[in-house]
Design a protein around this motif. Structure first.
Motif, PDB file in Angstrom:
ATOM      1  N   SER A 121       9.281  -0.848  10.533  1.00  0.00           N
ATOM      2  CA  SER A 121       7.822  -0.732  10.565  1.00  0.00           C
ATOM      3  C   SER A 121       7.294  -1.487  11.765  1.00  0.00           C
ATOM      4  O   SER A 121       7.911  -2.463  12.217  1.00  0.00           O
ATOM      5  N   PHE A 130       2.910   2.166  11.777  1.00  0.00           N
ATOM      6  CA  PHE A 130       3.696   3.220  11.133  1.00  0.00           C
ATOM      7  C   PHE A 130       5.046   2.690  10.704  1.00  0.00           C
ATOM      8  O   PHE A 130       5.435   1.572  11.051  1.00  0.00           O
ATOM      9  N   GLN A 131       5.752   3.524   9.934  1.00  0.00           N
ATOM     10  CA  GLN A 131       7.081   3.184   9.446  1.00  0.00           C
ATOM     11  C   GLN A 131       8.025   4.351   9.669  1.00  0.00           C
ATOM     12  O   GLN A 131       7.633   5.514   9.534  1.00  0.00           O
ATOM     13  N   GLN A 172       0.845  -1.184   0.000  1.00  0.00           N
ATOM     14  CA  GLN A 172       0.000   0.000   0.000  1.00  0.00           C
ATOM     15  C   GLN A 172       0.881   1.235   0.000  1.00  0.00           C
ATOM     16  O   GLN A 172       1.680   1.420   0.903  1.00  0.00           O
ATOM     17  N   ALA A 173       0.733   2.034  -1.009  1.00  0.00           N
ATOM     18  CA  ALA A 173       1.361   3.351  -1.061  1.00  0.00           C
ATOM     19  C   ALA A 173       2.862   3.316  -0.823  1.00  0.00           C
ATOM     20  O   ALA A 173       3.428   4.272  -0.330  1.00  0.00           O
ATOM     21  N   GLN A 210      13.316   1.922   2.028  1.00  0.00           N
ATOM     22  CA  GLN A 210      11.888   2.162   2.206  1.00  0.00           C
ATOM     23  C   GLN A 210      11.057   1.652   1.045  1.00  0.00           C
ATOM     24  O   GLN A 210       9.838   1.607   1.144  1.00  0.00           O
ATOM     25  N   THR A 262       4.739   2.024   1.361  1.00  0.00           N
ATOM     26  CA  THR A 262       5.359   1.892   2.672  1.00  0.00           C
ATOM     27  C   THR A 262       4.793   0.770   3.511  1.00  0.00           C
ATOM     28  O   THR A 262       5.468   0.301   4.408  1.00  0.00           O
ATOM     29  N   ALA A 263       3.590   0.355   3.278  1.00  0.00           N
ATOM     30  CA  ALA A 263       2.942  -0.577   4.185  1.00  0.00           C
ATOM     31  C   ALA A 263       2.492  -1.828   3.468  1.00  0.00           C
ATOM     32  O   ALA A 263       2.250  -1.833   2.257  1.00  0.00           O
ATOM     33  N   GLU A 272       9.262   9.552  10.569  1.00  0.00           N
ATOM     34  CA  GLU A 272       8.073   8.774  10.252  1.00  0.00           C
ATOM     35  C   GLU A 272       7.674   9.080   8.807  1.00  0.00           C
ATOM     36  O   GLU A 272       7.464  10.247   8.450  1.00  0.00           O
ATOM     37  N   ASN A 273       7.536   8.042   7.990  1.00  0.00           N
ATOM     38  CA  ASN A 273       7.201   8.277   6.581  1.00  0.00           C
ATOM     39  C   ASN A 273       5.985   7.480   6.124  1.00  0.00           C
ATOM     40  O   ASN A 273       5.774   7.279   4.943  1.00  0.00           O
ATOM     41  N   GLY A 274       5.190   7.039   7.070  1.00  0.00           N
ATOM     42  CA  GLY A 274       3.949   6.351   6.738  1.00  0.00           C
ATOM     43  C   GLY A 274       3.242   5.964   8.019  1.00  0.00           C
ATOM     44  O   GLY A 274       3.886   5.618   9.016  1.00  0.00           O
ATOM     45  N   ARG A 275       1.918   6.070   8.018  1.00  0.00           N
ATOM     46  CA  ARG A 275       1.150   5.763   9.208  1.00  0.00           C
ATOM     47  C   ARG A 275      -0.167   5.118   8.822  1.00  0.00           C
ATOM     48  O   ARG A 275      -0.809   5.541   7.855  1.00  0.00           O
TER      49      ARG A 275
END
Lengths: 112, 114
Positions: free
Chosen positions: B33, B47-48, A95-96, B97, A98-99, B54-57
């Protein structure tokens, strides 16, 4: 938004039988797809991943998966189950960037 | 090479308390992460962090916060614990990342809130 559906929360096979764990995804962008395995009281171990290139991906422990864009599927297979394969298996999509979005998991039981 | 290590492995907290979970990344990995895995569910992204930012939540409230240190180790802090925070918390690291690197997961911290 990306999502993952794993069909069948529990799959039971006999030792030596074919293992087939199903995963369908939805993604608005070209997906990266993953299969992870989780043994009791442990973290996740990467089995295999599809990013680009060949759609048939081979992983560890004899597992493989095929990315089928037309069917939005990424099913996991193994020709011959072993008792040690009994575990929880998770399919995931990115997802996007990063996740990881995980499915709810499929418990594989192997009987002798 | 060492993998991802998390501490503690188990802990029990009371509702309303605060907790800090720790994670040491795999050697050479600069991205960390955190995921929450409730019983019978797949992991959910919290989050990451990449190079201490922090570059993603994911969809978690602000009482879930984190840090990444210069050595790329990380902490997850949860304030005002609720019963629903009971879960396995997984830390994962990767060498960058970009999602195609894949993640190496730790064995997790089992948090029980009573």
């Amino acid at each position: 938004a990306q999502s993952v559906t794993q069909l069948g929360s529990h799959v039971s096979v006999s030792e030596g039988a074919l293992v087939l764990l199903r995963c369908n995804y939805s993604s608005s962008v070209p997906p990266y797809l993953f299969w992870y395995v989780q043994y009791p009281n442990q973290g996740l171990q990467l089995l295999l991943k599809y990013t680009t290139g060949a759609t048939l991906v081979k992983g560890i422990n004899g597992f493989e998966a095929e990315f089928k864009k037309s069917e939005t599927s990424f099913h996991l297979t193994k020709p011959s189950a072993h008792m040690s394969d009994a575990a929880e298996y998770f399919c995931a999509v990115n997802q996007a960037g990063t996740a990881l979005i995980f499915g709810k998991g499929t418990t594989l039981s192997v009987s002798s | 090479e060492t993998g991802v290590t998390q501490s503690p492995t188990h802990l029990i907290k009371t509702r309303g308390q605060q907790v800090t979970l720790r994670c040491s990344s795999q050697s050479g990995h600069n991205t960390v992460s955190w995921y929450q895995q409730a019983l019978g569910q797949g992991p959910q992204f919290i989050f990451q962090y990449y190079r201490e930012e922090e570059n993603g939540r994911g969809n978690f409230p602000p009482r879930f916060s984190g840090l990444q240190f210069p050595n790329y180790s990380s902490e997850l802090n949860v304030n005002a614990l609720e019963l629903d925070d009971s879960a396995l918390y997984l830390c994962a690291s990767s060498p960058g990342q970009a999602i195609n690197y894949g993640y190496t997961f730790g064995s997790g911290t089992r948090l029980t809130v009573v």
